[in-house]
Design an enzyme around this catalytic site. Sequence first.
Site, PDB file in Angstrom:
ATOM      1  N   CYS A  79       0.883  -1.167   0.000  1.00 46.40           N
ATOM      2  CA  CYS A  79       0.000   0.000   0.000  1.00 46.40           C
ATOM      3  C   CYS A  79       0.918   1.213   0.000  1.00 46.40           C
ATOM      4  CB  CYS A  79      -0.892  -0.007   1.237  1.00 46.40           C
ATOM      5  SG  CYS A  79      -1.892   1.490   1.384  1.00 46.40           S
ATOM      6  N   CYS A 190      -0.539   3.278  -6.865  1.00 45.51           N
ATOM      7  CA  CYS A 190      -1.515   2.804  -5.886  1.00 45.51           C
ATOM      8  C   CYS A 190      -1.834   1.365  -6.259  1.00 45.51           C
ATOM      9  CB  CYS A 190      -2.782   3.663  -5.942  1.00 45.51           C
ATOM     10  SG  CYS A 190      -4.150   2.992  -4.962  1.00 45.51           S
TER      11      CYS A 190
HETATM   12  N1  DGL Z   1      -3.972   0.737  -2.185  1.00 45.71           N
HETATM   13  C1  DGL Z   1      -3.481   1.867  -1.526  1.00 45.71           C
HETATM   14  C2  DGL Z   1      -2.236   2.489  -2.124  1.00 45.71           C
HETATM   15  O1  DGL Z   1      -1.476   1.772  -2.721  1.00 45.71           O
HETATM   16  C3  DGL Z   1      -4.423   2.807  -0.803  1.00 45.71           C
HETATM   17  C4  DGL Z   1      -5.684   3.228  -1.449  1.00 45.71           C
HETATM   18  C5  DGL Z   1      -6.592   3.995  -0.520  1.00 45.71           C
HETATM   19  O2  DGL Z   1      -7.107   3.388   0.432  1.00 45.71           O
HETATM   20  O3  DGL Z   1      -6.787   5.202  -0.732  1.00 45.71           O
HETATM   21  O4  DGL Z   1      -1.979   3.658  -1.970  1.00 45.71           O
END
Ligand code: DGL
Length: 273
Positions: A79, A190
């Site tokens: 993440c 993301c």
């Molecule tokens: N999947 C996440 C990232 O790589 C976070 C997305 C979110 O919850 O805003 O930043």
Amino acid sequence: MTAMDSFSSNPIGVYDSGVGGLSVLAAIRSLLPHEDLIYVADSGHMPYGQKSPEYVKERALKITDYFLNQNAKAVAIPCNTATAAAIKALRERYPQTPFIGIEPAIKPAARMTKSGVIGVLATTGTLLSQTFNELVKREAPNTKVLLKPCPGWVDLVESGKLSGPEVEEIVSEPLADLLKNDADVLVLGCTHFPFLLGAIRNFVGGELPVLETGLPFARQLHFQLDKRDLLNQGTAKGYFKMLTSGDPVWVQALTGDLLKSAVAVQKLPAAVC
Ligand code: DGL
């Protein structure tokens, strides 16, 4: 069997704000097939991208405590937003635990661009973070880096919408702007966004490089475990256990769709939710 051998057979904690981290699962599985994985989808608190860094850090500490109570030998954070907000604090609080974070592919993008312009699609939290801004300064000092926060994209994936007219429209807006401004390499910063690759490709075509970081992340996880003699020496296929702070029924259905295979999802204990 030595104490270290038995510790190396402990599971790895893996977490994301939701199902985004599942986009790196195939890479982890192919490089580390014998590892047991406990995946937490913090769906009760997503999206992280619009929350304060303090909030995201609090969640990181709470989820890490949970993993360590499950005897996790390492914590992997596919993440970008949580890595940017929390990995430093996690390493300070738990110096013995390996934490493996993820960051947008700025370095390869800066090397690949011919126009000198790259486009980064990520959450607001990632793009505003000190970690990300330092990464850009360090790895792409002579590249024009166009930033696109895409708040609606995470919601699309979390609601199971990966294709169709609504998705095409939401996805095309920031992409059109990046192309208009000469970006010739795109970075998906993301982990939710690779699930929208079909819609992204429909808009940008098949040629434009669209970079994601699943494989480098899995390689780094392998490297960090190997370095500490923490690779599982077993030969059986590792288990995949999944829990969520959100609605397990919904997350289970969504996970089944995204992974194209059935996975049971349990609710996290109330104290972690
Ligand atoms: N999947 C996440 C990232 O790589 C976070 C997305 C979110 O919850 O805003 O930043």
